[in-house]
Design an enzyme around this catalytic site. Structure first.
Site, PDB file in Angstrom:
ATOM      1  N   GLY A  38       6.107 -62.872 -61.614  1.00  0.00           N
ATOM      2  CA  GLY A  38       6.071 -64.257 -61.153  1.00  0.00           C
ATOM      3  C   GLY A  38       6.760 -64.537 -59.839  1.00  0.00           C
ATOM      4  O   GLY A  38       6.440 -65.495 -59.159  1.00  0.00           O
ATOM      5  N   ASP A  97      14.254 -71.071 -67.164  1.00  0.00           N
ATOM      6  CA  ASP A  97      13.783 -71.930 -68.245  1.00  0.00           C
ATOM      7  C   ASP A  97      14.878 -71.949 -69.315  1.00  0.00           C
ATOM      8  O   ASP A  97      15.828 -72.703 -69.213  1.00  0.00           O
ATOM      9  CB  ASP A  97      12.453 -71.371 -68.753  1.00  0.00           C
ATOM     10  CG  ASP A  97      11.725 -72.289 -69.715  1.00  0.00           C
ATOM     11  OD1 ASP A  97      12.338 -73.204 -70.267  1.00  0.00           O
ATOM     12  OD2 ASP A  97      10.521 -72.066 -69.939  1.00  0.00           O
ATOM     13  N   LYS A 125      14.202 -75.446 -64.780  1.00  0.00           N
ATOM     14  CA  LYS A 125      13.556 -76.442 -65.638  1.00  0.00           C
ATOM     15  C   LYS A 125      14.617 -77.183 -66.454  1.00  0.00           C
ATOM     16  O   LYS A 125      15.465 -76.568 -67.088  1.00  0.00           O
ATOM     17  CB  LYS A 125      12.560 -75.754 -66.566  1.00  0.00           C
ATOM     18  CG  LYS A 125      11.685 -76.711 -67.340  1.00  0.00           C
ATOM     19  CD  LYS A 125      10.750 -76.002 -68.280  1.00  0.00           C
ATOM     20  CE  LYS A 125       9.588 -75.394 -67.555  1.00  0.00           C
ATOM     21  NZ  LYS A 125       8.535 -74.921 -68.492  1.00  0.00           N
ATOM     22  N   ASP A 153       2.130 -68.102 -63.699  1.00  0.00           N
ATOM     23  CA  ASP A 153       0.797 -67.970 -64.288  1.00  0.00           C
ATOM     24  C   ASP A 153       0.696 -68.584 -65.674  1.00  0.00           C
ATOM     25  O   ASP A 153       1.692 -68.914 -66.310  1.00  0.00           O
ATOM     26  CB  ASP A 153       0.426 -66.490 -64.398  1.00  0.00           C
ATOM     27  CG  ASP A 153       1.141 -65.804 -65.548  1.00  0.00           C
ATOM     28  OD1 ASP A 153       0.458 -65.234 -66.422  1.00  0.00           O
ATOM     29  OD2 ASP A 153       2.397 -65.829 -65.583  1.00  0.00           O
TER      30      ASP A 153
END
Length: 185
Positions: A38, A97, A125, A153
């Site tokens: 990523g 995250d 996040k 993705d």
């Protein structure tokens, strides 16, 4: 798909983060380790904005698999990583995250003998963190939404989008219809 950050906003955020990294490291040599897959778009843009001597390596970490938006078992593979012993290492990842991935990768890099380890993430996040650790450099704070583009993705698709988009239920439905039809051909 709803756009969360445009291509221009992403460029500006990465420029700001690069400036913070340059200020923190000065002219010291740096080894940048990208967490696959990523962060490859971020890595490419970020290293072109840094002027200190640097080396680039990669490490694999995966906690998602296939068409999932929830975390599975975390695995870290350092077989592709260059020698980082006694080096200042900056780990670059796409998103912070829950934080489990970054914590585990930092532990692995420390085990491999890095002199120092700092972390940079494109996105942090809100509302999902499950660890006490924090990234050292952050491009953007985002709400608790599933995002794709700029390297991130869903089911190995959308990494090539030049913007950061929010994948909503209607987008997921279209995705499944499109790729279910292509698998039948």
């Amino acid at each position: 798909m709803r756009v969360l950050h445009t291509e221009e906003q992403l460029r500006q955020g990465v420029e700001r983060m690069a400036s913070e990294i340059a200020h923190a490291y000065g002219d010291r040599p740096l080894t940048i380790v990208s967490v696959l897959t990523g962060s490859v778009v971020l890595l490419a843009d970020l290293i072109r904005m840094l002027e200190m001597p640097l080396r680039v390596g990669v490490i694999e970490a995966s906690s998602y698999g296939g068409a999932r938006t929830t975390r599975g078992e975390l695995t870290v593979n350092a077989e592709l990583l260059l020698d980082i012993r006694d080096r200042d290492v900056l780990l670059v990842d796409d998103i912070f995250d829950t934080g489990h991935t970054l914590v585990k990768v930092v532990e692995k890099v420390q085990e491999l003998g890095a002199a120092s380890v700092r972390t940079a993430v494109l996105l942090r996040k809100h509302g999902r963190q499950e660890v006490s650790a924090q990234p050292d450099f952050v491009g953007f704070e985002i709400p608790d939404e599933f995002v794709v583009g700029y390297g991130l993705d869903y089911d190995d698709h959308y990494r090539n989008l030049p913007y950061l988009g929010v994948l909503e239920q209607a987008d997921l439905d279209r995705h499944h219809e499109l790729f279910a039809a292509s698998e039948k051909q």
